[in-house]
Design a protein around this motif. Structure first.
Motif, PDB file in Angstrom:
ATOM      1  N   LEU A 224      -9.234  21.298  10.419  1.00 44.43           N
ATOM      2  CA  LEU A 224      -8.685  20.110   9.761  1.00 44.43           C
ATOM      3  C   LEU A 224      -8.801  20.241   8.246  1.00 44.43           C
ATOM      4  O   LEU A 224      -7.834  20.001   7.512  1.00 44.43           O
ATOM      5  N   VAL A 225      -9.986  20.601   7.770  1.00 48.07           N
ATOM      6  CA  VAL A 225     -10.193  20.736   6.328  1.00 48.07           C
ATOM      7  C   VAL A 225      -9.251  21.789   5.754  1.00 48.07           C
ATOM      8  O   VAL A 225      -8.621  21.578   4.705  1.00 48.07           O
ATOM      9  N   GLY A 226      -9.114  22.907   6.433  1.00 45.16           N
ATOM     10  CA  GLY A 226      -8.224  23.957   5.956  1.00 45.16           C
ATOM     11  C   GLY A 226      -6.775  23.508   5.921  1.00 45.16           C
ATOM     12  O   GLY A 226      -6.026  23.823   4.978  1.00 45.16           O
ATOM     13  N   LEU A 227      -6.375  22.759   6.942  1.00 43.94           N
ATOM     14  CA  LEU A 227      -5.008  22.243   7.025  1.00 43.94           C
ATOM     15  C   LEU A 227      -4.712  21.304   5.853  1.00 43.94           C
ATOM     16  O   LEU A 227      -3.655  21.381   5.216  1.00 43.94           O
ATOM     17  N   LEU A 228      -5.655  20.405   5.578  1.00 46.83           N
ATOM     18  CA  LEU A 228      -5.463  19.436   4.507  1.00 46.83           C
ATOM     19  C   LEU A 228      -5.509  20.096   3.136  1.00 46.83           C
ATOM     20  O   LEU A 228      -4.732  19.744   2.237  1.00 46.83           O
ATOM     21  N   ARG A 229      -6.403  21.053   2.971  1.00 45.87           N
ATOM     22  CA  ARG A 229      -6.458  21.779   1.696  1.00 45.87           C
ATOM     23  C   ARG A 229      -5.146  22.515   1.430  1.00 45.87           C
ATOM     24  O   ARG A 229      -4.630  22.504   0.298  1.00 45.87           O
TER      25      ARG A 229
END
Length: 383
Positions: A224-229
């Motif tokens: 999730l964090v990677g997707l949003l970044r």
């Protein structure tokens, strides 16, 4: 007092579990560089908000009452989305919101002047208007919870918008998830960018809605964090907002009930409890789903199984079925797990049956009754 001293039925909400969820949510927001706000449609138990305020103060509302609750009890920004505003409500929504998302192009055209006049008169408290869009990407199996179902009343399509967003729109909002994974979001985000990416240079923010169940065991928060970044890197001028509902209060509370009778009909044994699925656990019938019961075990030959029946007069007020290590008897206590999010906000007083107390269990294990419901609560709803 301790939980063992309480009288059923009651919802019990645990401070340590809420803090666990809030710590995870705020860490995701920090690591991804996004804003995560709380949705009242999943949780409006404002007596627990002193804990929530330590982590999150901004909220999302879909009614005047939810908007007011955000202003009164959290005190931060209120991001409002309502399927339809009216001339009687638009002024109140503007006065109490920081962001106001419109469901359709016609709604925006109808109330655009109201927004412009309000912002001109309140330059220090202007409202940022947005448009809900529909990426038409279905990742939810249960249609009643699927905002992208064919024929959905939610959001404008790219075809309806055309080459350019209407003047004045500052943000885009999409919501296509329900207790979903980060990989579901990835699919929706791909559809969103493909259909609406051409409009992103015109806006300041994107709200990715709710349904991000990041506090569920096994959820891939790193993904999730990677997707949003990655999204923010592609569109560095955008403020990114998520408004999960269930994630805030996932597995933070239970409904404690007692067995009040055991009946049998045509070989089906039903344990009747002093609570009701229809009144106190409506999603169990609406979704439908079978909640976990702490005292139950996996089915095994020779062990007794029971349907649980609620104490309302609705014929369908029951859920099949659970297995227990020993036969159930009157007075047995049953713990129906995870009955805080999307439960306390949806309960009814159908049949006038006793509404469960709401109990707070603090980090030290001490319990206090936040609310005990009486005849006056039932009567005054019709006053």
């Amino acid at each position: 007092m301790k939980a063992t001293e309480l009288t059923t039925p009651y919802y019990i909400v645990y401070e340590d579990r809420i803090r666990r969820n809030l710590e995870l949510i705020t860490s995701v927001a920090r690591d991804a560089g996004v804003e995560i706000i709380m949705a009242f449609k999943a949780n409006a138990l404002w007596r627990t908000f002193p804990v929530v305020r330590e982590y999150v103060r901004d909220s999302t509302a879909s009614s005047l009452n939810e908007m007011r609750l955000g202003n009164d009890e959290l005190g931060g920004e209120v991001h409002t989305y309502c399927p339809a505003y009216t001339p009687d409500t638009i002024g109140k929504f503007l006065a109490g919101s920081s962001h106001l998302t419109f469901n359709s192009l016609s709604q925006w055209e109808r109330f655009r002047k109201d927004v412009e006049e309000y912002n001109a008169a309140h330059p220090d408290k202007r409202v940022s208007p947005g448009l809900r869009v529909n990426p038409m990407c279905s990742v939810i199996e249960t249609d009643i919870y699927n905002p992208a179902v064919p024929g959905s009343r939610f959001g404008a399509t790219a075809e309806q918008i055309g080459d350019s967003l209407p003047a004045g729109i500052e943000g885009l909002h999409f919501h296509a998830l329900c207790e979903s994974t980060s990989h579901d979001l990835e699919k929706v985000l791909e559809a969103f960018e493909k259909q609406f990416g051409k409009y992103l240079p015109q806006v300041k923010w994107v709200n990715m809605g709710g349904g991000h169940l990041m506090t569920r065991e096994g959820y891939d928060t790193k993904h999730l964090v990677g997707l949003l970044r990655a999204f923010r890197e592609r569109y560095p001028w955008l403020k990114v907002i998520l408004e999960p509902g269930s994630a805030f209060m996932w597995r933070t509370g239970d409904l404690i009930t007692s067995v009040v009778d055991v009946v049998e009909n045509q070989g089906v044994k039903t344990a009747i409890i002093d609570a009701s699925f229809a009144c106190h656990m409506p999603d169990c019938l609406e979704m439908p789903y079978k909640p976990a019961i702490t005292e139950s075990v996996e089915p095994s030959e020779g062990l007794p199984s029971y349907r649980l029946g609620g104490n309302s007069c609705l014929s369908g007020d029951f859920v099949d079925d659970w297995t227990f290590p020993v036969p159930l008897k009157i007075g047995d206590i049953l713990t129906l797990e995870d009955m805080n999010h999307y439960t306390t906000v949806k309960t009814t007083m159908f049949n006038g049956i006793q509404h469960p107390d709401i109990v707070w269990c603090d980090a030290a294990g001490e319990c206090s009754v936040l609310r005990h419901y009486t005849y006056d609560d039932y009567k005054n709803r019709m006053d």
